[in-house]
Design an enzyme around this catalytic site. Structure first.
Site, PDB file in Angstrom:
ATOM      1  CB  CYS A 104      -0.984  -0.061   1.155  1.00 29.72           C
ATOM      2  SG  CYS A 104      -2.355   1.067   0.939  1.00 29.72           S
ATOM      3  CG  HIS A 233      -3.105  -3.472   3.816  1.00 32.60           C
ATOM      4  ND1 HIS A 233      -2.102  -2.822   4.504  1.00 32.60           N
ATOM      5  CD2 HIS A 233      -3.781  -2.512   3.155  1.00 32.60           C
ATOM      6  CE1 HIS A 233      -2.176  -1.526   4.273  1.00 32.60           C
ATOM      7  NE2 HIS A 233      -3.188  -1.306   3.457  1.00 32.60           N
ATOM      8  CD  GLU A 235      -0.279  -5.561   6.095  1.00 32.69           C
ATOM      9  OE1 GLU A 235      -0.246  -6.019   4.932  1.00 32.69           O
ATOM     10  OE2 GLU A 235      -0.702  -4.414   6.352  1.00 32.69           O
TER      11      GLU A 235
HETATM   12  N1  LIG Z   1      -3.213   1.803   4.017  1.00 32.13           N
HETATM   13  C1  LIG Z   1      -2.332   2.571   3.483  1.00 32.13           C
HETATM   14  O1  LIG Z   1      -1.150   2.247   3.372  1.00 32.13           O
HETATM   15  C2  LIG Z   1      -2.792   3.922   3.048  1.00 32.13           C
HETATM   16  C3  LIG Z   1      -2.161   4.309   1.771  1.00 32.13           C
HETATM   17  C4  LIG Z   1      -2.188   5.753   1.387  1.00 32.13           C
HETATM   18  N2  LIG Z   1      -1.476   6.575   2.177  1.00 32.13           N
HETATM   19  C5  LIG Z   1      -3.509   6.162   0.829  1.00 32.13           C
HETATM   20  O2  LIG Z   1      -4.447   6.475   1.533  1.00 32.13           O
HETATM   21  O3  LIG Z   1      -3.583   6.145  -0.357  1.00 32.13           O
END
Ligand SMILES: NC(=O)CC[C@H](N)C(=O)O
Length: 269
Positions: A104, A233, A235
């Site tokens: 992400c 994600h 994890e």
């Molecule tokens: N869960 C995250 O890593 C958020 C990713 C990012 N900063 C976004 O909102 O796009």
């Protein structure tokens, strides 16, 4: 057999490092450390002591200037106290056979650093970006994913379909033009796609494709297959009870399998 030594690198605004380190342990890592970016510049930690580097999810620098933009500049232009450029360490880490996983916000960092997709092996040249979701809002939901069996990616090797959570505001891949998008496909650099739960094929349909990413792209790898960046994600699905339907007996392959494949690869080296 070499040991799998994992370093999870955090910064101001990262919020998934603890869970990511936990998932790496679950996936069989021999050693897992979490360090702050400044631990690298102060030489308290050195990425060369590890062979799997993970950039976890979160909101580095509050997503100011665009997600991971400030962090990418920090990586490009910071030096250690003894004057060594951090980016050179990262380059050597990869050239020596290290693996890199960006989840992400970590994926956002990898594309902004130019480590993905690194088409034509042009590492550290930004070729694509990730921008705001088509919905213009933060998307927080579970998505169905299909892995590309032709991709060289070591993290998705042998995996078919996955079901993982996404939570992001800037997950839509942007390519310069159609030709670049086609090259990503032709070179098998698209490791993961959003798929429709009924047809099981790649989808542009919201919310199954949560951000409007072209060609349903959810994750990219590099030509050597040792770097993976993905918006979902893995994890966060580290135990059967993380699945939203677990009380109804629903289950899928754990997201930690992605980390396990990378760790198995290191063990086999
Ligand atoms: N869960 C995250 O890593 C958020 C990713 C990012 N900063 C976004 O909102 O796009």
């Amino acid at each position: 057999m070499s040991q799998a030594k994992v370093l999870v690198v955090t910064g101001h605004g990262t919020n998934c490092h603890g869970e990511t380190a936990y998932a790496a342990r679950q996936a069989g890592a021999d050693r897992v450390s979490i360090c702050f970016f400044s631990d690298l510049t102060s030489e308290k930690e050195n990425i060369r002591d590890y062979n799997l580097l993970i950039f976890p999810g979160g909101f580095l620098d509050g997503d100011d200037l665009g997600a991971a933009q400030a962090a990418a500049l920090r990586w490009m232009y910071s030096s250690t106290e003894s004057g060594r450029q951090i980016i050179r360490d990262l380059e050597e880490f990869y050239t020596d056979g290290g693996l890199i996983l960006g989840i992400c916000n970590g994926f956002q960092l990898l594309v902004k650093l130019g480590l993905l997709p690194a088409m034509d092996r042009a590492y550290f040249q930004r070729q694509v970006s990730l921008t705001h979701n088509d919905s213009s809002r933060f998307e927080d939901r579970w998505v169905h994913l299909g892995c590309n069996p032709g991709s060289p990616c070591v993290f998705t090797r042998g995996l078919d379909r996955l079901y993982l959570p996404v939570r992001h505001g800037e997950g839509k891949l942007v390519c310069r033009d159609e030709t670049m998008l086609n090259s990503l496909e032709e070179n098998n650099l698209v490791a993961l796609k959003y798929i429709h739960p009924d047809t099981r094929g790649p989808t542009q349909e919201y919310p199954y494709n949560p951000n409007g990413s072209p060609s349903a792209i959810a994750g990219l790898t590099d030509p050597q297959g040792r770097i993976l960046g993905l918006m979902p994600h893995p994890e966060a699905y580290n135990h059967p009870t993380n699945h939203p339907g677990w009380t109804r007996g629903e289950q899928d392959i754990l997201g930690t399998e992605i980390l396990a494949r990378g760790i198995e690869y290191l063990h086999s080296c």
